[in-house]
Design a protein around this motif. Structure first.
Motif, PDB file in Angstrom:
ATOM      1  N   TYR A  20       8.168   2.077  -8.859  1.00 27.13           N
ATOM      2  CA  TYR A  20       8.560   0.805  -8.392  1.00 27.13           C
ATOM      3  C   TYR A  20       7.416  -0.261  -8.331  1.00 27.13           C
ATOM      4  O   TYR A  20       7.685  -1.334  -8.713  1.00 27.13           O
ATOM      5  CB  TYR A  20       9.256   0.808  -6.854  1.00 27.13           C
ATOM      6  N   THR A  37       0.876  -1.237   0.116  1.00 25.77           N
ATOM      7  CA  THR A  37       0.159  -0.061  -0.124  1.00 25.77           C
ATOM      8  C   THR A  37       0.807   1.364   0.077  1.00 25.77           C
ATOM      9  O   THR A  37       0.545   2.324  -0.828  1.00 25.77           O
ATOM     10  CB  THR A  37      -0.979  -0.069   1.209  1.00 25.77           C
ATOM     11  N   ILE A  38       1.903   1.241   0.987  1.00 30.71           N
ATOM     12  CA  ILE A  38       2.703   2.518   0.780  1.00 30.71           C
ATOM     13  C   ILE A  38       3.530   2.696  -0.349  1.00 30.71           C
ATOM     14  O   ILE A  38       3.760   3.689  -0.836  1.00 30.71           O
ATOM     15  CB  ILE A  38       3.659   2.362   2.112  1.00 30.71           C
ATOM     16  N   ILE A  39       4.005   1.349  -0.981  1.00 31.76           N
ATOM     17  CA  ILE A  39       4.913   1.566  -2.172  1.00 31.76           C
ATOM     18  C   ILE A  39       3.965   2.018  -3.248  1.00 31.76           C
ATOM     19  O   ILE A  39       4.677   2.957  -4.028  1.00 31.76           O
ATOM     20  CB  ILE A  39       5.393   0.280  -2.313  1.00 31.76           C
ATOM     21  N   LYS A  40       2.732   1.657  -3.209  1.00 34.63           N
ATOM     22  CA  LYS A  40       2.105   2.251  -4.532  1.00 34.63           C
ATOM     23  C   LYS A  40       1.711   3.540  -4.241  1.00 34.63           C
ATOM     24  O   LYS A  40       1.681   4.364  -5.301  1.00 34.63           O
ATOM     25  CB  LYS A  40       0.520   1.425  -4.495  1.00 34.63           C
ATOM     26  N   GLU A  41       1.837   4.273  -3.103  1.00 32.14           N
ATOM     27  CA  GLU A  41       1.411   5.642  -2.887  1.00 32.14           C
ATOM     28  C   GLU A  41       2.818   6.172  -2.850  1.00 32.14           C
ATOM     29  O   GLU A  41       2.398   7.463  -3.628  1.00 32.14           O
ATOM     30  CB  GLU A  41       0.704   5.555  -1.351  1.00 32.14           C
ATOM     31  N   LYS A  42       3.691   5.970  -2.410  1.00 30.30           N
ATOM     32  CA  LYS A  42       5.073   6.356  -2.314  1.00 30.30           C
ATOM     33  C   LYS A  42       5.996   6.225  -3.581  1.00 30.30           C
ATOM     34  O   LYS A  42       6.719   7.274  -3.928  1.00 30.30           O
ATOM     35  CB  LYS A  42       5.917   6.433  -0.996  1.00 30.30           C
ATOM     36  N   VAL A  43       5.824   5.047  -3.814  1.00 32.61           N
ATOM     37  CA  VAL A  43       6.790   4.701  -4.973  1.00 32.61           C
ATOM     38  C   VAL A  43       6.151   4.231  -6.103  1.00 32.61           C
ATOM     39  O   VAL A  43       6.210   2.881  -6.504  1.00 32.61           O
ATOM     40  CB  VAL A  43       8.078   3.876  -4.383  1.00 32.61           C
TER      41      VAL A  43
END
Length: 238
Positions: free
Chosen positions: A138, A129-135
């Motif tokens: 990637y 979830t964080i990766i989709k939002e922040k990166v």
């Protein structure tokens, strides 16, 4: 799991093992650099590269069994192995438990000192979830590599790291019992794997060498493939 057809039966064989959240595609540049010297094999571990996720948790022992199955499928009695990151840890597990199947082992950027605190730190960075939002870039690259399974793959990988922190699948006595030739390599700028932990295990393994790659960080995509291939050829041919 798919096999790789032999190109030349007279050439020495070599198996490449990818790291966590990678696939055999991650090793393609290295494979290209080695193809004139070796009959190079590779495959993607279950749940990686778009294959179906297993219901059970990821374990190093489970991945090691996949390697044995791959060797059996391709009628390979024993073979030199190169393992990147998690692939190197799997290679060390094989060297401990199936030494008759490995001639030599070259590891790169393999985390060897698993602690609860360190595993929690690494696992915390694997939040889809964080990766989709922040990166998002990637996240997109993972989706291209693994398809729609990438979020589940990441979650299972994070859990495997936590499990390794609680109960590492290799300990000091395991390293000390490894008898095959091993070369442990690490980049001098690797933020995940320390030189200290690599040296410690190097001193535990009887027949081992240590290689520090200059100006090298953790991702294999950033490694000098030509130099790495040279070092692999030197070690295996020694």
């Amino acid at each position: 799991m798919k096999s790789v057809a032999k190109k030349n039966k007279t050439m020495q064989q070599l198996l490449l093992l990818h790291g966590a959240l990678g696939s055999e595609k991650s090793l393609q540049p290295l494979k290209e650099s080695l193809k004139n010297d070796y009959d190079v094999y590779s495959f993607s571990f279950q749940g990686h590269g778009g294959s179906e996720l297993p219901e059970n948790d990821f374990t190093i022992a489970g991945f090691a069994n996949e390697v044995i199955a791959f060797l059996d499928q391709n009628q390979i009695d024993s073979i030199p192995i190169f393992g990147y990151s998690m692939g190197g840890y799997i290679g060390l597990y094989l060297a401990k438990h199936f030494p008759e199947r490995i001639q030599r082992l070259f590891t790169l950027a393999t985390k060897l000192n698993w602690t609860i605190e360190g595993a929690q730190k690494e696992a915390a960075m694997l939040n889809p979830t964080i990766i989709k939002e922040k990166v998002p870039k990637y996240a997109s690259s993972l989706a291209q590599l693994h398809g729609t399974n990438w979020e589940g793959l990441m979650t299972k990988t994070a859990q495997m790291m936590l499990n390794l922190g609680q109960n590492p699948e290799l300990n000091n006595s395991d390293f000390e019992s490894i008898s095959i030739p091993v070369l442990l390599s690490v980049g001098d700028k690797d933020a995940m794997v320390t030189l200290e932990e690599t040296i410690r295990v190097h001193r535990k393994i009887k027949d081992s060498q240590l290689l520090v790659l200059p100006k090298t960080i953790h991702p294999i995509e950033k490694v000098d493939v030509v130099e790495l291939a040279h070092q692999i050829i030197r070690f295996i041919s020694n």
